[in-house]
Each structure stands twice: as structure tokens, then as C-alpha cells.
Scaffold this motif. Sequence first.
Motif: not given
Length: 279
Positions: A81-99
Motif C-alpha cells: 500500500v505504501k505511504r503516499r510520499s514513498y509511492a514511487d519507491e520499492p519497499y523492502w517489506g521483510r524482517p530487518i537484520p542487525g547491522w
Amino acid sequence: MHSGGVKRAHPRTGAVFDSPVPPGSGWPGDPATPNTAVAADGAQVQSLAEAVDSLVELDALVSVCRACPRLVQWREEVATVKRRSYADEPYWGRPIPGWGAAQPRILVVGLAPAAHGGNRTGRVFTGDRSGDFLFAALHRVGLTNQAVCVDAADGLELYDTRLAAAVRCAPPGNAPNPAERATCAPWLDAEWRLTSRHVRAVVALGGFAWRAALQMIRDGGGSVPKPAPKFGHAATAELAGPHGPVTLIGCYHPSQQNTFTGKLTPAMLDDVFTTAANV
């Protein structure tokens, strides 16, 4: 705004991705491949986490986990669905590992990724105002090479520091439930097992992260006094880790609620990381 199944270009690299991003498709910093084992429930998380023997492998396993149905559904819905301000970007949409550093002296533990921050960028604390506040402080104290963290390919480096979340998926309302917290805990335990030989200070961002850090140290063979130390901003607790003393430092979470109201100021955050760097 619903983007459906439309592929979008990464804002920095220009490569085109589905949202959520399939593992091994070329996203900056993606640790997984299409063959990475996928944990489907808490027992599999426990088994994989206990067997993992490198941070690289751990990060890959975390990044494809599907053990919590509610969190999987939510993070992927947000990515679509995304946020309107990021509608033209892909979203990772997966768990976030440490970094961060592979041999960190400082481990920073947060609660969970933000729906339109880490869940979008694929890197913890990246791409939202909480992250902006955090990375600016880390830079002022000399723990990063730059003050701004926008995406997973922006060149940021962490010095002697690693960031992790107690829960690896963006949760609805920023509130994972107790079962989800327990299911995800073995990932943090594994991260601690693989880094604790080097860590001298653990910074807990918020009360939940403080409790998660205490449990992480207990589960990792360390010892925590009874009654357990209480969370507070700039509170410190000297604990026995598996490889020597560890200082746990509390810090108010750099949420907009805290930073906009002045409950957490830049100077207060600087003081916490200065303390951590000097342990």
C-alpha cells in the motif's frame, strides 16, 4: 495509495524491485539468497538461531523469517500500500537484520523497525525521523562516518557499533504482542552469542529494549542482579556477560513523541553514546 504489483526503481541505485523485495534479487545489502532457509514458526526460529555460526548467516536467516503471521501480513501490506510520499519507491517489506560492525564494542538495541522507515529501506533505524535523530548523535560522538542515513546504499559506516532490534518486523501500532516478542527473541540471542566477546556496552532504546537486553544477557550465560535493574534515561547497570563485564545503558527511545516534546534532546542522546564509547 495502492501500488499493486508494480515494480519500482530503488531511489539510489535505479534497479527495479517488487515490493516486498524477493531475497537475492539485488537489493543493497540483502544478506539472503533464494535458497536461504525460512523459519515458519517459533520452533524453527529457535532451531536455526541456535545453529547459526556467523553474523552473515544470521542476517540472512532473519531477513526471510515468516514465523509471526500477523507481522508478516502487516509488513507486506505496508510494503504494497505504501505511504503516499514513498509511492514511487520499492519497499523492502521483510524482517530487518542487525547491522554494523562485525566485532562491536557497543550494541544498540531498539524495539522494532518502523513501517515506513526500516520496512521501506531494509536497514534498521534508516529512513525516518527517529533514525535521523539517532544517526546524527552517533556521528557527533564519532561512531559513524556521516550524520545522515537515508537508505541501505548511502555509504554510512558504523564504527565499533552494531544496531539490532528486539523484534525484527514492523508491527502494527509499533506494538508487537508478547507471543511475537518471544518468537523473535532467539534471533537477538544469536546476535549476542556471536558478538558478546567484543561488546562492552549495550544501549537500550526504551523500556522494552532494556528488558529484552537483560533477557538476552541472561539467556547468553551472563548474570543479572535480582531484583533486575530498572530502566531510566542514562540509567546504567553493571552486568556479568559471558566474556566479561558489560555495561547496560538506558536511553529514551528517539521517537518523534520524545524528540518533539523535548523529553529526549540531542545533548541527552550524545551523553548516552559518549558514556557507551568510554566504557
